[in-house]
Design a protein around this motif. Structure first.
Motif, PDB file in Angstrom:
ATOM      1  N   GLY A 180       0.827  -1.209   0.000  1.00 53.21           N
ATOM      2  CA  GLY A 180       0.000   0.000   0.000  1.00 53.21           C
ATOM      3  C   GLY A 180       0.861   1.258   0.000  1.00 53.21           C
ATOM      4  N   GLU A 181       1.936   1.239   0.771  1.00 49.28           N
ATOM      5  CA  GLU A 181       2.826   2.401   0.809  1.00 49.28           C
ATOM      6  C   GLU A 181       3.491   2.621  -0.545  1.00 49.28           C
ATOM      7  N   LEU A 182       3.863   1.531  -1.201  1.00 48.60           N
ATOM      8  CA  LEU A 182       4.504   1.660  -2.517  1.00 48.60           C
ATOM      9  C   LEU A 182       3.493   2.130  -3.568  1.00 48.60           C
ATOM     10  N   ALA A 183       2.276   1.612  -3.490  1.00 49.65           N
ATOM     11  CA  ALA A 183       1.248   2.025  -4.455  1.00 49.65           C
ATOM     12  C   ALA A 183       0.999   3.527  -4.354  1.00 49.65           C
ATOM     13  N   SER A 184       1.135   4.077  -3.133  1.00 52.58           N
ATOM     14  CA  SER A 184       0.867   5.512  -2.961  1.00 52.58           C
ATOM     15  C   SER A 184       1.916   6.378  -3.661  1.00 52.58           C
ATOM     16  N   VAL A 185       3.079   5.796  -4.007  1.00 48.47           N
ATOM     17  CA  VAL A 185       4.082   6.561  -4.769  1.00 48.47           C
ATOM     18  C   VAL A 185       4.204   6.023  -6.200  1.00 48.47           C
ATOM     19  N   GLY A 186       3.219   5.240  -6.609  1.00 47.27           N
ATOM     20  CA  GLY A 186       3.166   4.819  -8.009  1.00 47.27           C
ATOM     21  C   GLY A 186       3.972   3.584  -8.340  1.00 47.27           C
ATOM     22  N   LEU A 187       4.367   2.812  -7.325  1.00 51.07           N
ATOM     23  CA  LEU A 187       5.134   1.588  -7.574  1.00 51.07           C
ATOM     24  C   LEU A 187       4.263   0.361  -7.345  1.00 51.07           C
ATOM     25  N   GLY A 188       4.526  -0.670  -8.120  1.00 49.88           N
ATOM     26  CA  GLY A 188       3.794  -1.913  -7.963  1.00 49.88           C
ATOM     27  C   GLY A 188       4.256  -2.654  -6.728  1.00 49.88           C
ATOM     28  N   PRO A 189       3.638  -3.801  -6.439  1.00 51.68           N
ATOM     29  CA  PRO A 189       4.066  -4.588  -5.279  1.00 51.68           C
ATOM     30  C   PRO A 189       5.535  -4.977  -5.410  1.00 51.68           C
ATOM     31  N   THR A 190       6.193  -5.169  -4.276  1.00 52.30           N
ATOM     32  CA  THR A 190       7.580  -5.611  -4.301  1.00 52.30           C
ATOM     33  C   THR A 190       7.648  -7.047  -4.810  1.00 52.30           C
ATOM     34  N   ARG A 191       8.760  -7.333  -5.476  1.00 53.69           N
ATOM     35  CA  ARG A 191       9.031  -8.724  -5.826  1.00 53.69           C
ATOM     36  C   ARG A 191       9.531  -9.420  -4.565  1.00 53.69           C
ATOM     37  N   ARG A 192       8.865 -10.485  -4.155  1.00 47.00           N
ATOM     38  CA  ARG A 192       9.266 -11.195  -2.941  1.00 47.00           C
ATOM     39  C   ARG A 192      10.484 -12.063  -3.217  1.00 47.00           C
ATOM     40  N   GLN A 193      11.457 -11.980  -2.318  1.00 46.84           N
ATOM     41  CA  GLN A 193      12.625 -12.860  -2.392  1.00 46.84           C
ATOM     42  C   GLN A 193      12.613 -13.737  -1.155  1.00 46.84           C
TER      43      GLN A 193
END
Ligand code: SF4
Length: 208
Positions: A180-193
């Motif tokens: 949600g925090e990333l979406a608020s700056v226009g980024l998609g979900p993190t790639r999980r490692q």
């Protein structure tokens, strides 16, 4: 600063995974201000000269690899710890290579200064920004990482955002908050490692 002032902890002359889709050489920079519990490169955390080849030697080797590699990735450790990073990146570009950077964003100002020399960034997001300290062990690390990520988005440089997941450190709701925090700056979900046990020195994580 000179390119040769870069402290190198290790060097991989060929990698197909450090910059997805590109054939690269990877320079592992010595030193990191964070102490992530799951770190699998703990030998690279202490600042110092590093056990790798000197950067001048690496440049000479890269000179012979022109046309055979797409780029060079500065990884770590934390590359932005080092004041010689912009000079080192410029030297790599002068040889005709693209430049990739792995960072966790502890130094927003230094990141901003090097971004004009960078073509792609692999950015490690550790947790929701208010939860960073329990992963990195460093007070205020979340605010610094957030400032770096915002600067990166602002720059327009291509970015791959990824998060290492150990079930005892990040629950599903933590990851949902982070996305949600990333979406608020226009980024998609993190790639999980997935967590890698190799190299990790945290007994609790290794047991869990
Ligand atoms: S930021 Fe990366 S290199 Fe630094 S301690 Fe964390 S996992 Fe290790």
């Amino acid at each position: 600063m000179l390119p040769a002032d870069l402290a190198v902890g290790g060097f991989a002359p060929l990698s197909t995974c450090d910059w997805p889709g590109e054939l690269v050489a990877t320079v592992f920079c010595q030193g990191c201000p964070f102490a992530c519990r799951y770190c699998h490169n703990t030998d690279l955390i202490p600042p110092g000269p590093g056990a790798g080849p000197d950067f001048g030697t690496i440049l000479a080797l890269l000179d012979k690899r022109r046309g055979l590699l797409d780029g060079v990735v500065f990884s770590g450790g934390e590359p932005t710890l080092q004041r010689a990073l912009p000079e080192a990146a410029a030297a790599v570009r002068a040889l005709g290579f693209q430049v990739g950077l792995h960072t966790a964003g502890p130094y927003p100002g230094r990141l901003v200064r090097v971004l004009p020399l960078v073509d792609w960034v692999g950015f490690d997001v550790k947790a929701p920004f208010s939860d960073y300290d329990r992963i990195t062990g460093v007070a205020g690390s979340g605010e610094r990482a957030k400032a770096s990520l915002l600067a990166l988005v602002e720059s327009g440089v291509a970015v791959d955002v990824r998060t290492t997941v150990h079930a005892s450190l990040l629950k599903d709701d933590d990851l949902a908050r982070l996305d949600g925090e990333l979406a608020s700056v226009g980024l998609g979900p993190t790639r999980r490692q997935p967590f890698r046990a190799e190299g990790c020195r945290d007994a609790e994580l290794l047991a869990g």
